[in-house]
Scaffold this motif. Structure first.
Motif, PDB file in Angstrom:
ATOM      1  N   VAL A  63      22.600 -17.976  21.501  1.00 51.09           N
ATOM      2  CA  VAL A  63      21.813 -16.806  21.895  1.00 51.09           C
ATOM      3  C   VAL A  63      22.055 -16.480  23.365  1.00 51.09           C
ATOM      4  O   VAL A  63      22.054 -17.362  24.215  1.00 51.09           O
ATOM      5  CB  VAL A  63      20.293 -17.025  21.675  1.00 51.09           C
ATOM      6  N   ASP A  64      22.225 -15.186  23.627  1.00 50.77           N
ATOM      7  CA  ASP A  64      22.404 -14.651  24.974  1.00 50.77           C
ATOM      8  C   ASP A  64      21.344 -13.555  25.126  1.00 50.77           C
ATOM      9  O   ASP A  64      21.327 -12.605  24.354  1.00 50.77           O
ATOM     10  CB  ASP A  64      23.819 -14.075  25.069  1.00 50.77           C
ATOM     11  N   VAL A  65      20.427 -13.724  26.080  1.00 48.19           N
ATOM     12  CA  VAL A  65      19.300 -12.802  26.219  1.00 48.19           C
ATOM     13  C   VAL A  65      19.365 -12.111  27.585  1.00 48.19           C
ATOM     14  O   VAL A  65      19.429 -12.768  28.614  1.00 48.19           O
ATOM     15  CB  VAL A  65      17.945 -13.545  26.089  1.00 48.19           C
ATOM     16  N   GLU A  66      19.344 -10.783  27.549  1.00 45.81           N
ATOM     17  CA  GLU A  66      19.427  -9.995  28.782  1.00 45.81           C
ATOM     18  C   GLU A  66      18.265  -9.009  28.844  1.00 45.81           C
ATOM     19  O   GLU A  66      18.051  -8.237  27.908  1.00 45.81           O
ATOM     20  CB  GLU A  66      20.752  -9.238  28.821  1.00 45.81           C
ATOM     21  N   PRO A  67      17.496  -9.027  29.939  1.00 41.42           N
ATOM     22  CA  PRO A  67      16.386  -8.083  30.049  1.00 41.42           C
ATOM     23  C   PRO A  67      16.875  -6.667  30.349  1.00 41.42           C
ATOM     24  O   PRO A  67      17.913  -6.478  30.982  1.00 41.42           O
ATOM     25  CB  PRO A  67      15.569  -8.631  31.223  1.00 41.42           C
ATOM     26  N   GLU A  68      16.114  -5.688  29.855  1.00 42.96           N
ATOM     27  CA  GLU A  68      16.341  -4.276  30.155  1.00 42.96           C
ATOM     28  C   GLU A  68      15.028  -3.702  30.674  1.00 42.96           C
ATOM     29  O   GLU A  68      14.026  -4.401  30.743  1.00 42.96           O
ATOM     30  CB  GLU A  68      16.736  -3.515  28.889  1.00 42.96           C
ATOM     31  N   ARG A  69      15.025  -2.428  30.958  1.00 42.37           N
ATOM     32  CA  ARG A  69      13.809  -1.780  31.460  1.00 42.37           C
ATOM     33  C   ARG A  69      12.692  -1.762  30.428  1.00 42.37           C
ATOM     34  O   ARG A  69      11.528  -1.929  30.762  1.00 42.37           O
ATOM     35  CB  ARG A  69      14.134  -0.351  31.879  1.00 42.37           C
ATOM     36  N   GLU A  70      13.045  -1.570  29.149  1.00 46.61           N
ATOM     37  CA  GLU A  70      12.022  -1.418  28.113  1.00 46.61           C
ATOM     38  C   GLU A  70      12.125  -2.458  27.003  1.00 46.61           C
ATOM     39  O   GLU A  70      11.553  -2.287  25.932  1.00 46.61           O
ATOM     40  CB  GLU A  70      12.109  -0.020  27.516  1.00 46.61           C
ATOM     41  N   GLY A  71      12.861  -3.540  27.238  1.00 47.50           N
ATOM     42  CA  GLY A  71      13.020  -4.561  26.213  1.00 47.50           C
ATOM     43  C   GLY A  71      14.103  -5.551  26.591  1.00 47.50           C
ATOM     44  O   GLY A  71      14.345  -5.791  27.773  1.00 47.50           O
ATOM     45  N   ILE A  72      14.751  -6.099  25.572  1.00 46.78           N
ATOM     46  CA  ILE A  72      15.820  -7.064  25.799  1.00 46.78           C
ATOM     47  C   ILE A  72      16.988  -6.797  24.858  1.00 46.78           C
ATOM     48  O   ILE A  72      16.816  -6.220  23.792  1.00 46.78           O
ATOM     49  CB  ILE A  72      15.333  -8.522  25.611  1.00 46.78           C
ATOM     50  N   ILE A  73      18.166  -7.207  25.295  1.00 48.29           N
ATOM     51  CA  ILE A  73      19.354  -7.176  24.447  1.00 48.29           C
ATOM     52  C   ILE A  73      19.664  -8.627  24.119  1.00 48.29           C
ATOM     53  O   ILE A  73      19.724  -9.478  25.010  1.00 48.29           O
ATOM     54  CB  ILE A  73      20.555  -6.534  25.161  1.00 48.29           C
ATOM     55  N   ILE A  74      19.837  -8.906  22.837  1.00 52.75           N
ATOM     56  CA  ILE A  74      20.117 -10.261  22.395  1.00 52.75           C
ATOM     57  C   ILE A  74      21.442 -10.280  21.654  1.00 52.75           C
ATOM     58  O   ILE A  74      21.661  -9.487  20.743  1.00 52.75           O
ATOM     59  CB  ILE A  74      19.003 -10.785  21.469  1.00 52.75           C
TER      60      ILE A  74
END
Length: 110
Positions: A63-74
């Motif tokens: 799993v690779d988790v990246e925060p965004e302004r309105e959520g996350i990209i996984i």
């Protein structure tokens, strides 16, 4: 030889989470906590813009988790031969199904 060799300054999660929008932090923390709960052999790697979870010291990432302004990209990877599955999760979105996908990836990755 019980020491882990580190190259450069390693960031910790407390430092990393300062860059996560406050509205996204509970979602990010929930996914992180779930990944770490999968087993004692889960390894967390804090990178510049994302957190990557791997299995054991051979670090087969799942799993690779990246925060965004309105959520996350996984990004979820079950094997090195498959293209990672990419999901975009918004704050407030139910993550029960996501947890099952992550658990399956953890159990599948070698």
């Amino acid at each position: 030889m019980d020491e882990i060799i580190s190259f450069g300054t390693k960031r910790d999660y407390n430092d990393f989470k300062k860059q996560i929008p406050s509205s996204v932090l509970p979602l990010f923390d929930s996914v992180r906590k779930f990944c770490l709960s999968l087993g004692e052999n889960v390894v967390e790697d804090i990178r510049m813009h994302r957190v990557v979870f791997g299995k054991s010291m051979t670090f087969r990432w799942f799993v690779d988790v990246e925060p965004e302004r309105e959520g996350i990209i996984i990004k979820i990877q079950k094997s090195r031969k498959e293209i990672p599955q990419i999901l975009q999760i918004k704050t407030g979105q139910e993550i029960t199904e996501l947890k099952e996908i992550i658990k399956n990836a953890f159990e599948t990755i070698n």
